[in-house]
Scaffold this motif. Structure first.
Motif, mmCIF file in Angstrom:
data_model
loop_
_atom_site.group_PDB
_atom_site.id
_atom_site.type_symbol
_atom_site.label_atom_id
_atom_site.label_comp_id
_atom_site.label_asym_id
_atom_site.label_seq_id
_atom_site.Cartn_x
_atom_site.Cartn_y
_atom_site.Cartn_z
ATOM 1 N N ASP A 95 0.849 -1.183 0.000
ATOM 2 C CA ASP A 95 0.000 0.000 0.000
ATOM 3 C C ASP A 95 0.888 1.236 0.000
ATOM 4 O OD1 ASP A 95 -2.373 -1.428 0.070
ATOM 5 O OD2 ASP A 95 -2.423 -1.483 2.259
ATOM 6 N N LYS A 108 0.751 6.873 3.424
ATOM 7 C CA LYS A 108 -0.328 7.845 3.639
ATOM 8 C C LYS A 108 -0.026 8.672 4.878
ATOM 9 C CE LYS A 108 -3.741 4.903 1.565
ATOM 10 N NZ LYS A 108 -4.043 3.527 1.727
ATOM 11 N N THR A 111 -2.046 11.673 7.660
ATOM 12 C CA THR A 111 -3.140 12.523 8.111
ATOM 13 C C THR A 111 -2.520 13.672 8.888
ATOM 14 O OG1 THR A 111 -4.638 10.641 8.284
ATOM 15 C CG2 THR A 111 -5.259 12.635 9.467
ATOM 16 N N ARG A 154 -5.800 14.658 4.328
ATOM 17 C CA ARG A 154 -5.320 13.292 4.120
ATOM 18 C C ARG A 154 -4.524 13.256 2.827
ATOM 19 N NH1 ARG A 154 -9.650 13.912 6.610
ATOM 20 N NH2 ARG A 154 -10.254 12.733 8.436
ATOM 21 N N HIS A 155 -3.329 12.694 2.903
ATOM 22 C CA HIS A 155 -2.419 12.675 1.772
ATOM 23 C C HIS A 155 -1.987 11.244 1.482
ATOM 24 C CE1 HIS A 155 -1.913 17.056 2.281
ATOM 25 N NE2 HIS A 155 -2.011 16.763 3.564
ATOM 26 N N SER A 156 -1.793 10.958 0.216
ATOM 27 C CA SER A 156 -1.295 9.656 -0.211
ATOM 28 C C SER A 156 -0.259 9.890 -1.304
ATOM 29 C CB SER A 156 -2.441 8.788 -0.731
ATOM 30 O OG SER A 156 -1.966 7.540 -1.160
ATOM 31 N N THR A 198 0.079 4.553 7.792
ATOM 32 C CA THR A 198 -0.501 5.889 7.776
ATOM 33 C C THR A 198 0.114 6.660 8.929
ATOM 34 O OG1 THR A 198 -2.573 5.091 6.840
ATOM 35 C CG2 THR A 198 -2.620 7.230 7.929
#
Length: 141
Positions: free
Chosen positions: A26, A29, A31, A88-90, A133
């Motif tokens: 994944d 990420k 926050t 929120r960043h990815s 995350t």
């Protein structure tokens, strides 16, 4: 018969190892929560998350260098906080990202020529890794 069994075990072992290496990770990420000095969330704050520390230097003559991904795009994201003061960043790649927050606290226009705008600023850093995350709280002053 014994040779066939050993060959079968070797093939099974080989496929097991290669199958586990193909598991897709994944993307990293984050926050980001933006608060004022009284721990109140700030809605509408601009949050810049970027990997190139030179990206936000304001100069027409300066070209930012380094920290490019293989797609030749800079690793950055700009968002505005929601009602709970969060963004929120990815990202596609692991990296250490810098965070710069700007919040317009008040705008006063006493006359047609005078303008007094109050800004709050905050900064921080994110260490993003695949399959995780990261949460960061930034205080603006």
């Amino acid at each position: 018969m014994k040779t066939t069994f050993i060959a079968f075990i070797c093939l099974l072992f080989f496929f097991t190892l290669t199958a586990t290496k193909c598991n897709k990770e994944d993307p990293p990420k984050a926050t980001v929560t933006v608060l004022d000095e009284n721990n109140n969330p700030l809605a509408g704050a601009q949050v810049k998350v970027y990997s190139d520390p030179t990206y936000y230097i304001h100069s027409a003559d300066y070209q930012p260098v380094g920290y490019y991904n293989p797609d030749e795009k800079q690793l950055y994201d700009i968002q505005y906080t929601d009602g709970s003061g969060q963004t929120r960043h990815s990202f596609k790649y692991e990296s250490i990202y810098s965070v710069k927050v700007t919040y317009i606290k008040s705008i006063a226009h006493p006359g047609t020529h005078n303008a007094d705008t109050t800004f709050l600023y905050g900064q921080g850093a994110l260490v993003l890794k695949n399959n995780k995350t990261y949460s960061e709280t930034i205080y603006c002053y």
